[in-house]
Scaffold this motif. Structure first.
Motif, mmCIF file in Angstrom:
data_model
loop_
_atom_site.group_PDB
_atom_site.id
_atom_site.type_symbol
_atom_site.label_atom_id
_atom_site.label_comp_id
_atom_site.label_asym_id
_atom_site.label_seq_id
_atom_site.Cartn_x
_atom_site.Cartn_y
_atom_site.Cartn_z
ATOM 1 N N TYR A 351 46.161 55.017 36.036
ATOM 2 C CA TYR A 351 47.151 54.254 36.785
ATOM 3 C C TYR A 351 46.566 53.676 38.068
ATOM 4 N N ASP A 352 45.475 54.236 38.591
ATOM 5 C CA ASP A 352 44.779 53.596 39.705
ATOM 6 C C ASP A 352 44.377 52.173 39.320
ATOM 7 N N ASP A 353 43.871 52.018 38.098
ATOM 8 C CA ASP A 353 43.442 50.702 37.625
ATOM 9 C C ASP A 353 44.641 49.783 37.426
ATOM 10 N N ILE A 357 44.922 46.179 39.291
ATOM 11 C CA ILE A 357 45.110 44.895 38.616
ATOM 12 C C ILE A 357 46.346 44.187 39.158
ATOM 13 N N SER A 358 47.382 44.936 39.453
ATOM 14 C CA SER A 358 48.582 44.330 40.025
ATOM 15 C C SER A 358 48.279 43.683 41.370
ATOM 16 N N THR A 359 47.501 44.370 42.214
ATOM 17 C CA THR A 359 47.120 43.804 43.511
ATOM 18 C C THR A 359 46.257 42.562 43.333
ATOM 19 N N TRP A 360 45.290 42.643 42.424
ATOM 20 C CA TRP A 360 44.413 41.490 42.173
ATOM 21 C C TRP A 360 45.208 40.289 41.679
ATOM 22 N N ASP A 361 46.137 40.527 40.763
ATOM 23 C CA ASP A 361 46.952 39.437 40.240
ATOM 24 C C ASP A 361 47.779 38.796 41.361
ATOM 25 N N GLN A 362 48.278 39.619 42.269
ATOM 26 C CA GLN A 362 49.019 39.095 43.410
ATOM 27 C C GLN A 362 48.130 38.189 44.263
ATOM 28 N N LYS A 363 46.880 38.597 44.452
ATOM 29 C CA LYS A 363 45.943 37.795 45.254
ATOM 30 C C LYS A 363 45.647 36.452 44.578
ATOM 31 N N ILE A 364 45.609 36.434 43.239
ATOM 32 C CA ILE A 364 45.427 35.155 42.538
ATOM 33 C C ILE A 364 46.590 34.227 42.865
ATOM 34 N N GLY A 365 47.807 34.769 42.814
ATOM 35 C CA GLY A 365 48.976 33.957 43.128
ATOM 36 C C GLY A 365 48.945 33.420 44.541
ATOM 37 N N GLU A 366 48.488 34.231 45.481
ATOM 38 C CA GLU A 366 48.383 33.778 46.863
ATOM 39 C C GLU A 366 47.368 32.642 46.996
ATOM 40 N N ALA A 367 46.269 32.757 46.266
ATOM 41 C CA ALA A 367 45.247 31.706 46.318
ATOM 42 C C ALA A 367 45.772 30.401 45.736
ATOM 43 N N VAL A 368 46.531 30.499 44.642
ATOM 44 C CA VAL A 368 47.115 29.300 44.036
ATOM 45 C C VAL A 368 48.070 28.626 45.016
#
Length: 541
Positions: A351-353, A357-368
């Motif tokens: 569940y750490d992973d 992944i949830s945090t990383w996906d959020q960062k992609i959205g912020e970059a977009v």
């Protein structure tokens, strides 16, 4: 007193809340607190040794033999991140040996007990990022030796020059009772032996030109807290079907000089380091062989950007590691402004992973949303010893060649995906308006033009394919019992700013899927493969 050449010297260390000045009680030993090394540091009174009899006369061989000093003291909770013990090394010393120990009193349940690391800096000093680093073993061993001819793994061989060396203790956990320590330093006098060999790995292996290459970028050996010898790690990388690997021992570059012996045309070995700060760990990948990156700072010290720049100047990558690891000082606190990629999957799936992944996906959205830089994902084994599996997981990188620079370029660009093993194979594309884009690329199409997202996968029996966009999961479909299948889903650039793919194993033993407070559980299990996104951009012309 000294008996048979063994000298014992007791140092009485003041508590950190005491002030040392001219009015201090006579006979008390002096210490200094400072932040010169980034995080808070405590400097003890120096330990001196007599010079070699022969060293005082030019042309006379140095005296042989050993002299030992033993220093003991007490540290309170919160005393310092690092404790410096200066050692005045005279001329004519051939080898320095250090051993240390500390007590481990019983503590209440849930309270950290004593844990203390160790390392050493030579006469060139202890400045943050300076040239004096000579080795670090953390808590992996209780003793080490350094000479011109050899050194304990984790330490750098070379001459033991005269001047002020520093044994460094890192009391990263201190029990409520405090920490009682003892350090024993032995100097061996005599002439230097021959210089230790250095066999750095080549920067290129025999590749296949522009192709997808597999590699694990987070691996440990006996040069830090791993149990495997370098030869065992290289053998494990080959057995896992990898084309490249990165050596990332904690806080030391000592392994760099041995990897040349184990590299060959079939395996590119890249030098790196895992930098273990007090506010999270990060991977320095693709370091020039022999380069060392300092770790003695916290987020509030504002030192991390400096060392991130140093890594990038050498052509390397800065990668936060296991950002949600629950161990002390392991959770990531530095943000992502200075990251080139981020590790979202570390070792067997947990569940750490899932959280990473949830945090990383959020960062992609912020970059977009901002039009800024997005951060590619990586997955690595962080393997230290058996039964941890080298290559579980690893990265599959599109690179122009099997070379350090080309692999780093591919990871930096996000032209990569993550696999749990070499048995897993996939291709992932987006096609529309007579154009096509692959992983890490951008497809520019009219906003309403149909775009076909296609994933071909092998090696995940009964696996579940998920397509995820800035709106979340938009399509889910299973492959057959043989683990092979093609999944196609249609969207538009107006509906999806990016699409990434996951391939999940089926749920084990009928266990429920991922929890969902809004309705039915999402029915998928542990990760088998994960891609970086393909971006969809509306063509306004």
């Amino acid at each position: 007193m000294c008996l048979d050449g063994h000298c014992e010297h007791e140092v009485d260390v003041l508590h950190v809340d005491r002030t040392d000045d001219a009015s201090s009680a006579p006979g008390r030993r002096r210490f200094l607190t400072a932040a010169a090394a980034g995080a808070a540091a405590l400097t003890l009174e120096s330990v001196s040794f007599a010079p070699s009899a022969g060293a005082a006369v030019q042309g006379t061989p140095p005296q042989s033999g050993e002299v030992t000093r033993t220093i003991s003291g007490h540290l309170d909770t919160g005393v310092a991140d690092f404790v410096h013990l200066p050692v005045e090394v005279p001329k004519g010393v051939q080898k320095i040996a250090v051993s240390y120990s500390y007590d481990k009193p019983a503590v209440p349940s849930g309270t950290p007990g004593n844990s203390c690391d160790v390392g050493i800096f030579d006469e060139r000093g202890i400045a943050l990022g300076g040239r004096g680093f000579r080795g670090w073993s953390g808590g992996a061993r209780t003793s080490f030796e350094i000479s011109n001819s050899e050194a304990t793994p984790g330490y750098l061989p070379g001459p033991v020059e005269h001047g002020t060396w520093h044994v460094v203790l890192g009391p990263y956990q201190v029990a409520p009772q405090g920490l009682n320590y003892q350090v024993q330093i032995t100097l061996t006098y005599g002439a230097d032996g021959p210089a230790a060999p250095r066999t750095y790995p080549p920067q290129r292996a025999k590749g296949r030109g522009r192709a997808w290459y597999r590699g694990d970028c987070h691996l440990h050996t006996v040069h830090s807290d791993g149990k495997r010898q370098p030869v065992e790690v290289a053998t494990g990388a080959r057995a896992a079907g990898l084309d490249f690997m990165v050596s990332t021992d904690h806080n030391t570059s000592s392994a760099h000089a041995v990897w040349g012996e184990y590299a060959d045309s079939d395996l590119l070995i890249i030098t790196g380091e895992e930098v273990t700060t007090r506010n999270g760990h990060w991977l320095a990948l693709g370091l020039p062989p022999g380069d060392w990156i300092d770790w003695r700072y916290r987020n509030r010290d504002d030192a991390f950007p400096r060392f991130a720049r140093k890594v990038r100047r050498g052509g390397g990558l800065v990668v936060p590691a296991h950002m949600y690891c629950a161990y002390i000082a392991s959770q990531w606190k530095f943000g992502f402004d200075d990251a080139d990629a981020t590790e979202v999957w570390t070792g067997p799936w947990t569940y750490d992973d899932e959280h990473a992944i949830s945090t990383w996906d959020q960062k992609i959205g912020e970059a977009v949303r901002s039009g800024g830089r997005w951060i590619p994902a990586m997955g690595n084994s962080d393997a230290h010893s058996e039964p941890q599996v080298i290559g579980l997981p690893h990265n599959v990188v599109l690179a122009e060649d099997l070379s350090t620079d080309a692999v780093m370029d591919g990871i930096r660009a996000g032209h990569s995906w993550i696999a749990e093993s070499s048995a897993v194979r996939l291709t992932f594309t987006a096609s529309g308006n007579a154009r096509q884009a692959g992983i890490g690329e951008t497809l520019k199409v009219p906003a309403e033009a149909p775009v076909d997202i296609r994933l071909d996968v092998k090696g995940v029996p009964d696996g579940t394919v998920r397509f995820i966009t800035d709106e979340g999961q938009m399509h889910q479909e299973s492959v057959n019992a043989a683990g092979e299948g093609t999944v196609v889903w249609r969207t538009t650039a107006s509906l999806a700013a990016y699409v990434r793919a996951e391939v999940r194993h089926p749920m084990a033993n009928g266990s429920p899927g991922q929890g969902n407070t809004m309705g039915d559980a999402l029915m998928f299990g542990p990760m088998a493969a994960l891609t970086n996104p393909i971006f969809l951009t509306p063509d306004r012309h």
